[in-house]
Design an enzyme around this catalytic site. Structure first.
Site, PDB file in Angstrom:
ATOM      1  N   LYS A   1       0.861  -1.122   0.068  1.00 44.46           N
ATOM      2  CA  LYS A   1       0.064  -0.014   0.229  1.00 44.46           C
ATOM      3  C   LYS A   1       0.911   1.108   0.029  1.00 44.46           C
ATOM      4  O   LYS A   1       0.577   2.119  -0.859  1.00 44.46           O
ATOM      5  CB  LYS A   1      -0.864  -0.158   1.386  1.00 44.46           C
ATOM      6  CG  LYS A   1      -1.931  -1.117   1.413  1.00 44.46           C
ATOM      7  CD  LYS A   1      -2.739  -0.933   2.374  1.00 44.46           C
ATOM      8  CE  LYS A   1      -2.031  -1.134   3.909  1.00 44.46           C
ATOM      9  NZ  LYS A   1      -1.565  -2.389   4.098  1.00 44.46           N
TER      10      LYS A   1
ATOM     11  N   ARG B   1     -10.049   0.075   8.364  1.00 38.24           N
ATOM     12  CA  ARG B   1      -9.726  -1.117   8.594  1.00 38.24           C
ATOM     13  C   ARG B   1     -10.800  -2.117   9.113  1.00 38.24           C
ATOM     14  O   ARG B   1     -10.457  -3.206   9.496  1.00 38.24           O
ATOM     15  CB  ARG B   1      -8.307  -1.149   9.283  1.00 38.24           C
ATOM     16  CG  ARG B   1      -7.106  -1.458   8.603  1.00 38.24           C
ATOM     17  CD  ARG B   1      -6.043  -1.088   9.478  1.00 38.24           C
ATOM     18  NE  ARG B   1      -4.884  -1.788   9.242  1.00 38.24           N
ATOM     19  CZ  ARG B   1      -3.781  -1.221   8.749  1.00 38.24           C
ATOM     20  NH1 ARG B   1      -3.835   0.011   8.476  1.00 38.24           N
ATOM     21  NH2 ARG B   1      -2.802  -1.998   8.674  1.00 38.24           N
TER      22      ARG B   1
ATOM     23  N   ARG C   1      11.413  -5.362   5.368  1.00 40.40           N
ATOM     24  CA  ARG C   1      11.007  -3.909   5.148  1.00 40.40           C
ATOM     25  C   ARG C   1      11.894  -2.805   5.685  1.00 40.40           C
ATOM     26  O   ARG C   1      12.136  -3.220   6.879  1.00 40.40           O
ATOM     27  CB  ARG C   1       9.610  -3.690   5.450  1.00 40.40           C
ATOM     28  CG  ARG C   1       9.300  -2.029   5.638  1.00 40.40           C
ATOM     29  CD  ARG C   1       7.794  -1.899   5.317  1.00 40.40           C
ATOM     30  NE  ARG C   1       7.079  -2.434   6.460  1.00 40.40           N
ATOM     31  CZ  ARG C   1       5.422  -2.291   6.557  1.00 40.40           C
ATOM     32  NH1 ARG C   1       4.834  -1.835   5.552  1.00 40.40           N
ATOM     33  NH2 ARG C   1       4.924  -2.518   7.621  1.00 40.40           N
TER      34      ARG C   1
ATOM     35  N   ARG D   1      10.790  -0.983  11.324  1.00 41.84           N
ATOM     36  CA  ARG D   1       9.737  -0.683  12.187  1.00 41.84           C
ATOM     37  C   ARG D   1       9.775  -1.811  13.255  1.00 41.84           C
ATOM     38  O   ARG D   1       9.760  -3.149  12.871  1.00 41.84           O
ATOM     39  CB  ARG D   1       8.404  -0.803  11.257  1.00 41.84           C
ATOM     40  CG  ARG D   1       7.880   0.493  10.698  1.00 41.84           C
ATOM     41  CD  ARG D   1       6.871   0.473   9.897  1.00 41.84           C
ATOM     42  NE  ARG D   1       5.572   0.013  10.246  1.00 41.84           N
ATOM     43  CZ  ARG D   1       4.717  -0.189   9.564  1.00 41.84           C
ATOM     44  NH1 ARG D   1       4.268   0.431   8.497  1.00 41.84           N
ATOM     45  NH2 ARG D   1       3.523  -0.892  10.034  1.00 41.84           N
TER      46      ARG D   1
ATOM     47  N   ARG E   1      -0.497  -9.498  13.420  1.00 50.12           N
ATOM     48  CA  ARG E   1      -1.363  -8.282  12.332  1.00 50.12           C
ATOM     49  C   ARG E   1      -2.011  -9.022  11.348  1.00 50.12           C
ATOM     50  O   ARG E   1      -3.090  -8.450  10.745  1.00 50.12           O
ATOM     51  CB  ARG E   1      -0.298  -7.488  11.920  1.00 50.12           C
ATOM     52  CG  ARG E   1       0.156  -6.297  12.744  1.00 50.12           C
ATOM     53  CD  ARG E   1       1.535  -5.802  12.731  1.00 50.12           C
ATOM     54  NE  ARG E   1       1.643  -5.049  11.415  1.00 50.12           N
ATOM     55  CZ  ARG E   1       2.838  -4.907  10.542  1.00 50.12           C
ATOM     56  NH1 ARG E   1       3.792  -5.090  11.202  1.00 50.12           N
ATOM     57  NH2 ARG E   1       2.692  -4.149   9.615  1.00 50.12           N
TER      58      ARG E   1
HETATM   59  P1  ADP Z   1       2.073  -1.869   3.263  1.00 49.11           P
HETATM   60  O1  ADP Z   1       2.097  -0.352   3.246  1.00 49.11           O
HETATM   61  O2  ADP Z   1       0.909  -2.563   2.449  1.00 49.11           O
HETATM   62  O3  ADP Z   1       2.188  -2.559   4.621  1.00 49.11           O
HETATM   63  P2  ADP Z   1       4.412  -1.658   1.916  1.00 49.11           P
HETATM   64  O4  ADP Z   1       4.487  -0.850   0.761  1.00 49.11           O
HETATM   65  O5  ADP Z   1       5.362  -0.988   3.066  1.00 49.11           O
HETATM   66  O6  ADP Z   1       3.201  -2.478   2.369  1.00 49.11           O
HETATM   67  O7  ADP Z   1       5.420  -2.915   1.467  1.00 49.11           O
HETATM   68  C1  ADP Z   1       6.037  -3.842   2.213  1.00 49.11           C
HETATM   69  C2  ADP Z   1       7.271  -4.305   1.770  1.00 49.11           C
HETATM   70  O8  ADP Z   1       7.142  -5.020   0.520  1.00 49.11           O
HETATM   71  C3  ADP Z   1       8.331  -3.182   1.577  1.00 49.11           C
HETATM   72  O9  ADP Z   1       9.718  -3.628   2.156  1.00 49.11           O
HETATM   73  C4  ADP Z   1       8.241  -3.001   0.248  1.00 49.11           C
HETATM   74  O10 ADP Z   1       9.578  -2.588  -0.392  1.00 49.11           O
HETATM   75  C5  ADP Z   1       8.041  -4.309  -0.325  1.00 49.11           C
HETATM   76  N1  ADP Z   1       7.231  -4.236  -1.592  1.00 49.11           N
HETATM   77  C6  ADP Z   1       6.161  -3.651  -1.997  1.00 49.11           C
HETATM   78  N2  ADP Z   1       5.625  -3.918  -3.029  1.00 49.11           N
HETATM   79  C7  ADP Z   1       6.502  -5.046  -3.334  1.00 49.11           C
HETATM   80  C8  ADP Z   1       6.129  -5.961  -4.525  1.00 49.11           C
HETATM   81  N3  ADP Z   1       5.248  -5.648  -5.574  1.00 49.11           N
HETATM   82  N4  ADP Z   1       7.030  -7.002  -4.680  1.00 49.11           N
HETATM   83  C9  ADP Z   1       7.978  -7.115  -3.869  1.00 49.11           C
HETATM   84  N5  ADP Z   1       8.133  -6.272  -2.582  1.00 49.11           N
HETATM   85  C10 ADP Z   1       7.252  -5.276  -2.467  1.00 49.11           C
HETATM   86  P1  ADP Z   2       0.691  -2.040   7.642  1.00 50.40           P
HETATM   87  O1  ADP Z   2       2.030  -2.167   7.269  1.00 50.40           O
HETATM   88  O2  ADP Z   2       0.275  -2.930   8.650  1.00 50.40           O
HETATM   89  O3  ADP Z   2      -0.446  -1.750   6.609  1.00 50.40           O
HETATM   90  P2  ADP Z   2       0.174   0.522   8.995  1.00 50.40           P
HETATM   91  O4  ADP Z   2       1.465   1.304   8.826  1.00 50.40           O
HETATM   92  O5  ADP Z   2      -1.037   0.939   8.000  1.00 50.40           O
HETATM   93  O6  ADP Z   2       0.796  -0.758   8.693  1.00 50.40           O
HETATM   94  O7  ADP Z   2      -0.195   0.503  10.441  1.00 50.40           O
HETATM   95  C1  ADP Z   2       0.680   0.080  11.444  1.00 50.40           C
HETATM   96  C2  ADP Z   2      -0.269   0.072  12.790  1.00 50.40           C
HETATM   97  O8  ADP Z   2      -0.986   1.343  13.079  1.00 50.40           O
HETATM   98  C3  ADP Z   2      -1.362  -1.052  12.808  1.00 50.40           C
HETATM   99  O9  ADP Z   2      -0.747  -2.379  13.148  1.00 50.40           O
HETATM  100  C4  ADP Z   2      -2.372  -0.590  13.546  1.00 50.40           C
HETATM  101  O10 ADP Z   2      -1.754  -0.678  15.159  1.00 50.40           O
HETATM  102  C5  ADP Z   2      -2.484   0.924  13.643  1.00 50.40           C
HETATM  103  N1  ADP Z   2      -3.256   1.388  12.502  1.00 50.40           N
HETATM  104  C6  ADP Z   2      -3.143   2.175  11.309  1.00 50.40           C
HETATM  105  N2  ADP Z   2      -4.127   2.172  10.651  1.00 50.40           N
HETATM  106  C7  ADP Z   2      -4.924   1.934  11.510  1.00 50.40           C
HETATM  107  C8  ADP Z   2      -6.341   1.934  11.383  1.00 50.40           C
HETATM  108  N3  ADP Z   2      -7.076   2.399  10.358  1.00 50.40           N
HETATM  109  N4  ADP Z   2      -7.305   1.462  12.420  1.00 50.40           N
HETATM  110  C9  ADP Z   2      -6.701   1.059  13.546  1.00 50.40           C
HETATM  111  N5  ADP Z   2      -5.462   0.920  13.886  1.00 50.40           N
HETATM  112  C10 ADP Z   2      -4.631   1.363  12.474  1.00 50.40           C
END
Ligand code: ADP
Ligand code: ADP
Ligand code: ZN
Length: 216
Positions: A13, A88, A127, A160, A171
């Site tokens: 995302k 969420r 990550r 993180r 999660r």
């Molecule tokens: P989210 O916000 O959904 O948690 P991130 O964008 O932070 O996900 O991506 C999670 C990890 O996977 C990061 O280390 C990112 O660089 C990697 N990543 C994201 N998209 C891809 C992909 N299409 N293929 C492989 N790795 C990816």
């Molecule tokens: P992810 O990589 O898991 O998609 P985020 O950065 O979106 O991570 O979220 C990290 C943490 O922040 C979640 O595990 C949760 O504790 C909190 N969080 C983020 N967005 C929300 C939401 N919409 N509702 C509740 N908790 C949230």
């Protein structure tokens, strides 16, 4: 345009949001980023949220909904917004509907980036995030040009604290129980678009971009 980007933790995302917001000139609003910032600043909200985030639980709906209500009411949202990581839960989605209605806004599309659990585990544990600008990398799948240094701003990369195997498993479990029902919720509203997130970052982006072009 108002886009909701959803998907399990690690689906990509944040990575896609960086590109989509640039290409379509949208404001990137990530509840995860706002919460991590509040934790770092040690605000009252941050101190409350930290205990949930540390164990991989969701922060209570009242807190995140309040945050989003305040953020969406600001004038810079008028040009277009990409919501990343919110809603969420179905309760958050209902609350978002009310907030948007009061601001005379509406969701144009909900994009779900889908990836299977095993792949999510390796994405999240590898990550790395820039301490300075928040850009996201992966030690294997998307490494920076110089180890541990951000390509964009030369900031230091960090892992993180919730990207450990144990917390990631929690999660993913929370996602299945609390967030998955949202898919049906938005399907019923005819807003839902699913993207196969198991492809390269470029391919996933091309899919999303083509879809959004058609929506403009
Ligand atoms: P989210 O916000 O959904 O948690 P991130 O964008 O932070 O996900 O991506 C999670 C990890 O996977 C990061 O280390 C990112 O660089 C990697 N990543 C994201 N998209 C891809 C992909 N299409 N293929 C492989 N790795 C990816
Ligand atoms: P992810 O990589 O898991 O998609 P985020 O950065 O979106 O991570 O979220 C990290 C943490 O922040 C979640 O595990 C949760 O504790 C909190 N969080 C983020 N967005 C929300 C939401 N919409 N509702 C509740 N908790 C949230
Ligand atoms: Zn950076």
């Amino acid at each position: 345009m108002l886009v909701v980007l959803m998907g399990p933790p690690g689906a990509g995302k944040g990575t896609q949001a960086e590109r989509i917001t640039k290409e379509f000139n949208l404001l990137h609003i990530s509840t995860g980023d706002i919460l991590r910032n509040a934790v770092k600043e040690e605000t009252a909200l941050g101190l409350q949220a930290k205990q949930y985030m540390d164990r991989g639980a969701l922060v209570p709906d009242e807190i995140v909904v309040g945050m989003i209500r305040e953020r969406l009411a600001r004038p810079d949202c008028a040009a277009g917004v990409l919501l990343d990581g919110f809603p969420r839960t179905v309760e958050q989605a209902e609350a978002l509907g009310q907030v948007l209605e009061s601001l005379q806004l509406k969701i144009d599309v909900v994009i779900n980036v889908d990836v299977e659990a095993e792949e999510l585990l390796s994405r999240l544990t590898g990550r790395r995030v820039c301490r300075n600008c928040g850009a996201t990398y992966h030690i294997k799948f998307n490494p920076p040009r110089v180890r541990n240094i951000c390509d964009h701003c030369s900031g230091e990369l960090y892992q993180r604290s919730d990207d450990t195997v144990e917390t990631v498993k929690e999660r993913l479990d929370v996602y299945s129980k609390q967030t998955l029902p949202l898919i049906e919720y938005y399907q019923r509203k005819n807003l839902y678009y699913a993207v196969d997130g198991a492809r390269s970052i470029d391919d996933v982006f091309a899919d999303i971009a083509a879809y959004l072009q058609g929506k403009q």
